[in-house]
Write an enzyme that holds these catalytic residues in place. Structure first.
Site, PDB file in Angstrom:
ATOM      1  N   SER A  92     -11.350  -1.007   0.037  1.00 32.73           N
ATOM      2  CA  SER A  92     -10.007  -1.052   0.604  1.00 32.73           C
ATOM      3  C   SER A  92     -10.048  -1.474   2.067  1.00 32.73           C
ATOM      4  O   SER A  92      -9.054  -1.997   2.583  1.00 32.73           O
ATOM      5  CB  SER A  92      -9.335   0.324   0.505  1.00 32.73           C
ATOM      6  OG  SER A  92      -8.833   0.553  -0.781  1.00 32.73           O
ATOM      7  N   ASP A 112       0.853  -1.192   0.000  1.00 25.04           N
ATOM      8  CA  ASP A 112       0.000   0.000   0.000  1.00 25.04           C
ATOM      9  C   ASP A 112       0.885   1.236   0.000  1.00 25.04           C
ATOM     10  O   ASP A 112       2.074   1.160  -0.312  1.00 25.04           O
ATOM     11  CB  ASP A 112      -0.921  -0.026   1.230  1.00 25.04           C
ATOM     12  CG  ASP A 112      -2.258   0.642   0.982  1.00 25.04           C
ATOM     13  OD1 ASP A 112      -2.283   1.886   0.906  1.00 25.04           O
ATOM     14  OD2 ASP A 112      -3.268  -0.067   0.881  1.00 25.04           O
ATOM     15  N   HIS A 114      -3.852   6.259   3.420  1.00 24.10           N
ATOM     16  CA  HIS A 114      -4.578   5.065   2.988  1.00 24.10           C
ATOM     17  C   HIS A 114      -4.037   3.810   3.664  1.00 24.10           C
ATOM     18  O   HIS A 114      -4.791   3.010   4.230  1.00 24.10           O
ATOM     19  CB  HIS A 114      -4.473   4.941   1.467  1.00 24.10           C
ATOM     20  CG  HIS A 114      -5.348   3.884   0.865  1.00 24.10           C
ATOM     21  ND1 HIS A 114      -4.980   2.564   0.771  1.00 24.10           N
ATOM     22  CD2 HIS A 114      -6.586   3.961   0.299  1.00 24.10           C
ATOM     23  CE1 HIS A 114      -5.932   1.869   0.182  1.00 24.10           C
ATOM     24  NE2 HIS A 114      -6.924   2.694  -0.122  1.00 24.10           N
TER      25      HIS A 114
END
Length: 532
Positions: A386, A186, A225
């Site tokens: 996600s 990620d 994120h």
């Protein structure tokens, strides 16, 4: 001071271990340059090349043949598959020195990988003073209050009255999942966040401010994120598997190449294999909360290598509300990768979820509580597939820890413990399999922590152990047992990894998807015109 602040700092990877050498004479070099392979891709990376060596060639030998210390090149990255390196090289140096080394098989133009992180929707942030949980022994029924609706739903043996609200009780296995590594491929993870309790690290043992070996910038989470994703897998107050280890592998969505992503995956495989003789190691899981709109064969091959190495893999389906049967995305359409869609707190299919036969499992994705960068106690609510993905990865980690699954069979345990017909609004042709930890499954035996676990920890690896297992009355000296079938509408054939002094893993069949939903399916090619 703000920790893991969302700011982009660019540093290029520069290494050098040999002194500058004089250029060699033409007699020391080949007369015909090694082939240069540059297919007509629109995403070809300008002046970034993959240099492939013969099996008996070395980087030091390459430096001596060319007379150039290639490790000082911008974007330099030594690769193991294929053997060689990636670097930004000007054409004169490439043609007159690099390609003339007899140890070079070929040079390939690298490609930029346009990675789309499924966006995390929502902007509600706040500080929390929650304390971390202390490690305790395995326990069958340990409750935590103030849990998010997602954790409550995934641990319940029945359908909870809707809407399921936050701040409820959550059943989990205290200190379970120790010994399992969850790799988060990620945008980086904020190691200093309180929710990780020191259990998060970077690949290769890198520090947050170290240069990223796989591309520009350092190893910090610059967008938030990756931290949110990792916290939903293994956060102390937010995660489904709050005692697993997080290993961050940072990829940047804007400036990474196919070759560098491949090497990141190969580094993960090497790290996984290196732990096979480490006491307490139980297995590995890979979380990929992103999508690719095009297929990259080298990345697909690397992920197949990861599956063969025994790593279970889970990927987001994406938030475009698209039909993946018509517009496939990668890696979730690959046979060895489990594709995850989302739901809300009413057991309803989340409309933004991409749908199709390749969406294997569903988990909560809308308005879920996660950790955010900015300070050690920053949390907030976000939405996206996600986040459904790490819930599934964490569930796989629970099964891996108890059973000692050094092979990639954790996904089979995830499938065998799903809740069927719980989710409404699932599109025709899609799987409505809602992921569950099976801690409160009605078919679970009284002595096992979750359904199909067996009443003892498996000794899958020669030197592996389960923490504090004996203090719970579970016997660790008996051979592995096949998880009991029991009454079930979800039969599954599982082969536990055997006791052995051999370090080889047990591979599962190539197609690990649900055959009832994927008859005659094939891996799609990059024919879609969609873009990120």
């Amino acid at each position: 001071m703000r920790l893991c602040s969302v700011s982009l700092i660019l540093n290029f990877v520069v290494h050098g271990s040999w002194a500058s050498l004089p250029h060699q004479t033409p007699d020391d070099r080949r007369t015909v340059p090694a082939p240069l392979i540059c297919e007509n891709f629109t995403d070809t990376a300008s002046d970034i090349y993959k240099v492939k060596f013969h099996a008996n060639h070395t980087l030091e030998g390459h430096v001596r043949h060319t007379g150039i210390n290639v490790t000082t090149f911008e974007r330099f990255l030594e690769t193991t598959v294929p053997l060689g390196y990636i670097a930004k090289i000007d054409r004169d140096t490439l043609d007159n020195f690099i390609r003339l080394d007899p140890g070079v098989i070929e040079v390939i133009c690298d490609r930029y990988v346009s990675i789309t992180f499924s966006p995390l929707l929502g902007d509600s942030n706040f500080e929390s003073n929650a304390t971390q949980h202390l490690d305790k022994r395995w326990s069958i029924t340990t409750k935590r209050g103030s849990a998010s609706y997602a954790l409550q739903m995934m641990a319940s043996g029945h359908k909870i009255s809707t809407p399921v609200n936050d701040m409820g009780d959550y059943d989990f296995l205290d200190t379970a999942v120790q010994g399992v590594d969850i790799y988060v491929l990620d945008g980086g993870v904020c190691l200093a966040h309180s929710t990780f309790g020191g259990r998060a690290s970077k690949i290769r043992g890198l520090a947050p401010t170290d240069p990223n070996p796989y591309g520009p910038g350092d190893m910090q989470d610059t967008v938030g994120h990756g931290t949110a994703v990792a916290s939903f897998a293994a956060g102390d107050t937010t995660g489904i598997a709050p005692f697993a280890r997080i290993i961050s592998i940072k990829i940047d969505p804007s400036n990474f190449t196919e070759g560098s992503v491949v090497q990141a995956i190969q580094d993960m495989i090497s790290n996984h294999r290196s732990k096979f003789t480490t006491a307490g190691f139980r297995g590995s899981v890979l979380n990929m909360s992103f999508i690719l709109f095009y297929s990259f064969q080298d990345i697909n091959d690397a992920l197949n290598d990861a599956a063969a190495a025994g790593i279970s893999m889970f990927s987001a389906s994406g938030n475009q509300g698209a039909d993946l049967d018509q517009h496939p995305v990668w890696p979730c359409t690959l046979a060895n990768v489990n594709c995850i869609g989302g739901t809300d707190n009413n057991y309803t299919f989340w409309p933004s979820t991409n749908r199709g036969r390749d969406v294997a499992f569903l988990a909560p994705a809308k308005d879920v509580y996660v950790a955010l960068p900015g300070s050690p106690n920053n949390f907030g609510f976000r939405s996206g597939t996600s986040l459904a993905t790490p819930l599934t990865s964490g569930t796989a980690a629970i099964f891996t820890s108890w059973l000692g699954l050094a092979n990639n069979q954790a996904q089979a345990y995830v499938r065998s413990n799903v809740q069927v017909n719980f989710i409404s609004g699932v599109p025709v042709g899609g799987a409505g399999y809602f992921v569950n930890t099976a801690i409160n499954d009605v078919w679970k035996n009284a002595d096992e922590p979750f359904r199909r676990a067996g009443n003892m920890p498996h000794q899958g690896l020669p030197t592996a152990n389960v923490f504090n297992a004996e203090s719970n009355g579970f016997c660790c000296d008996q051979p592995p047992v096949v998880p009991p079938e029991g009454p079930s509408d979800r039969p599954v054939t599982l082969t536990p990894i055997p006791d052995s002094t051999t370090i080889e893993t047990v591979a599962t069949p190539t197609n690990t998807k649900d055959s009832t939903l994927n008859d005659n399916w094939t891996i799609a090619t990059a024919t879609t015109t969609a873009s990120s």
